[in-house]
Design an enzyme around this catalytic site. Structure first.
Site, PDB file in Angstrom:
ATOM      1  N   ARG A  18      -5.736   0.308  -0.284  1.00 28.04           N
ATOM      2  CA  ARG A  18      -6.769   0.852   0.666  1.00 28.04           C
ATOM      3  C   ARG A  18      -6.778   2.383   0.034  1.00 28.04           C
ATOM      4  O   ARG A  18      -7.231   3.201   0.797  1.00 28.04           O
ATOM      5  CB  ARG A  18      -6.168   0.736   2.155  1.00 28.04           C
ATOM      6  CG  ARG A  18      -6.261  -0.629   2.615  1.00 28.04           C
ATOM      7  CD  ARG A  18      -5.578  -0.670   4.178  1.00 28.04           C
ATOM      8  NE  ARG A  18      -4.425  -0.042   4.257  1.00 28.04           N
ATOM      9  CZ  ARG A  18      -3.236  -0.935   4.335  1.00 28.04           C
ATOM     10  NH1 ARG A  18      -3.743  -2.363   4.338  1.00 28.04           N
ATOM     11  NH2 ARG A  18      -2.190  -0.575   4.776  1.00 28.04           N
ATOM     12  N   CYS A  63     -22.652  17.318  -2.148  1.00 25.77           N
ATOM     13  CA  CYS A  63     -23.143  16.622  -0.772  1.00 25.77           C
ATOM     14  C   CYS A  63     -22.553  15.406  -0.605  1.00 25.77           C
ATOM     15  O   CYS A  63     -22.266  15.078   0.640  1.00 25.77           O
ATOM     16  CB  CYS A  63     -24.689  16.617  -0.992  1.00 25.77           C
ATOM     17  SG  CYS A  63     -25.400  18.340  -0.940  1.00 25.77           S
ATOM     18  N   SER A  93     -23.459  16.396   4.116  1.00 28.63           N
ATOM     19  CA  SER A  93     -24.916  16.922   4.313  1.00 28.63           C
ATOM     20  C   SER A  93     -25.976  16.058   3.617  1.00 28.63           C
ATOM     21  O   SER A  93     -25.894  15.668   2.326  1.00 28.63           O
ATOM     22  CB  SER A  93     -24.831  18.282   3.740  1.00 28.63           C
ATOM     23  OG  SER A  93     -26.106  19.065   3.818  1.00 28.63           O
ATOM     24  N   ASP A 138     -30.155  15.511   3.323  1.00 30.17           N
ATOM     25  CA  ASP A 138     -31.689  15.596   3.506  1.00 30.17           C
ATOM     26  C   ASP A 138     -32.060  14.173   3.675  1.00 30.17           C
ATOM     27  O   ASP A 138     -32.316  13.573   2.677  1.00 30.17           O
ATOM     28  CB  ASP A 138     -32.334  16.461   2.057  1.00 30.17           C
ATOM     29  CG  ASP A 138     -33.637  16.491   2.170  1.00 30.17           C
ATOM     30  OD1 ASP A 138     -34.272  16.099   2.921  1.00 30.17           O
ATOM     31  OD2 ASP A 138     -34.122  17.251   1.345  1.00 30.17           O
TER      32      ASP A 138
END
Length: 300
Positions: free
Chosen positions: A156, A176, A197, A199
Site C-alpha cells: 500500500r 498541480c 488544483s 482547471d
C-alpha cells in the site's frame, strides 16, 4: 460512467464534474487574476477496461498528451525538449512553435532567473525531475514503482510524488497533480491520482488521459491488466472566462469511449534515454469519435 443504449461507456463522470462546478461552485479570486467558480473536493472513477477515458464532447489533444508524458518519463525539464517531441523536429527548426508549457517557461521560468533563450527554456525541477531524479538525489521513482509492483504487489506504499517542498520555490509551476498511488488487485493495476488544483475545462481532460496512459504503460511493463483510474481533486475550478465554452460543451452528445493501442516495439526506457516523434506515434486511440475542438485561453 454513463452507459449508452448499446452498452458503450462514456465520459459521464467528467461531464458531471462540469455541471457540479457550474451549478454548485463558489465564485472566488485566484492567483492569475482571472477569477474562478470552484468546488473543493471531488472524485471521479474510470474503469479502464471499459475503454480509454478520452473526452468526446470536444477533441482531446492526444499527441500533446503523449508527448508530455514521455517528456516527464525522460526526466526532462526543458520546454524545448517537449517541443521536439510534440512537433518531431529539432529545436532550431521550431523556434516559433509553442507547447502547453511555453508561457510558464517565458514568464515564471525567466522570473526565477533561468537563462532561457529561443533554444533552451528551463522550468526548474518540475515533474520530470521529481519522477526520475527526486530531490536531485538520483532517486528514480518510476523505476521504484515498477520494482515495488513486481516484487511486492500487495504493498500500500506504491507512491509517485511530484510534490517536493524543498524545491517548490525553484519550479516555474508547482505541481498541480501532486501524487499517484498504484494498487494491484487480482492481476489488475489501478491508479489513484490526487490533484491539488484542476482547471476543469482545459486541464482535466488532459490530466485524465495522461494518468490513464501512465497506468497502461506501467501495467504493460509489469505484465498486468489495467483496473481503475481514480481521480481525486482538491480545488476543482472553471475560469470565469470559460463559461460560454463549458455551456457549449455540455450541450453536446457523448460518444462511446475509444480503445488504446500501444505498439509492441515501445520501450519504457529506451537505450539512449530519449524518445522521438516515432515513439509518440506508438500510442493510438482506436475508434475515437469526438466533437470539434473548443478553444479557450489558458490563465497563467
Amino acid at each position: 460512467m454513463e452507459q449508452l443504449q448499446n452498452g458503450a461507456k462514456t465520459m459521464y463522470d467528467y461531464s458531471r464534474l462540469l455541471r457540479v462546478v457550474m451549478e454548485d461552485g463558489v465564485d472566488v479570486d485566484d492567483r492569475t487574476g482571472t477569477g474562478t467558480r470552484s468546488v473543493f473536493g471531488h472524485q471521479m472513477r474510470f474503469n479502464l477496461e471499459d475503454g480509454f477515458p478520452a473526452v468526446t464532447t470536444k477533441k482531446l489533444a492526444w499527441k500533446s498528451v503523449v508527448a508530455e508524458l514521455l517528456w516527464f518519463l525522460e526526466g526532462s525539464t526543458d520546454e524545448r525538449r517537449l517541443a521536439e517531441l510534440t512537433y518531431g523536429k529539432h529545436r532550431e527548426d521550431i523556434i516559433e512553435k509553442k507547447t502547453i508549457w511555453t508561457d510558464n517557461a517565458d514568464a515564471q521560468g525567466k522570473a526565477l532567473g533561468y537563462n532561457n533563450t529561443d533554444l533552451v527554456k528551463e522550468l526548474g525541477p518540475v515533474y520530470g525531475a521529481q519522477w526520475r531524479n527526486f530531490n536531485n538525489q538520483r532517486h528514480d521513482q518510476i523505476q521504484t514503482v515498477i520494482d515495488q509492483i513486481n516484487n511486492n504487489p500487495d504493498s500500500r506504499r506504491i507512491i509517485l510524488s511530484a510534490w517536493n517542498p524543498t524545491e517548490i520555490d525553484d519550479m516555474a509551476l508547482p505541481p498541480c497533480h501532486v501524487m499517484a498511488q498504484f494498487r494491484v488487485y487480482q492481476g489488475k493495476l489501478s491508479c489513484q491520482m490526487y490533484q491539488r488544483s484542476a482547471d476543469v475545462f482545459l486541464g482535466v481532460p488532459f490530466n485524465i488521459a495522461s494518468y490513464a496512459l501512465l497506468t497502461h504503460i506501467i501495467a504493460r511493463e509489469c505484465g498486468l491488466d489495467v483496473g481503475e483510474l481514480v481521480h481525486t481533486i482538491g480545488d476543482a475550478h472553471i475560469y470565469l472566462n470559460h463559461f460560454d465554452q463549458v455551456n457549449e460543451q455540455l450541450e453536446r452528445t457523448e460518444y462511446p469511449l475509444p480503445t488504446l493501442d500501444i505498439d509492441a516495439l515501445f520501450q519504457l526506457l529506451p537505450a539512449d534515454g530519449e524518445y522521438d516523434i516515432n515513439t509518440v506515434k506508438m500510442f493510438m486511440l482506436t475508434n475515437y469519435l469526438h466533437h470539434d475542438t473548443i478553444k479557450a485561453k489558458m490563465s497563467i
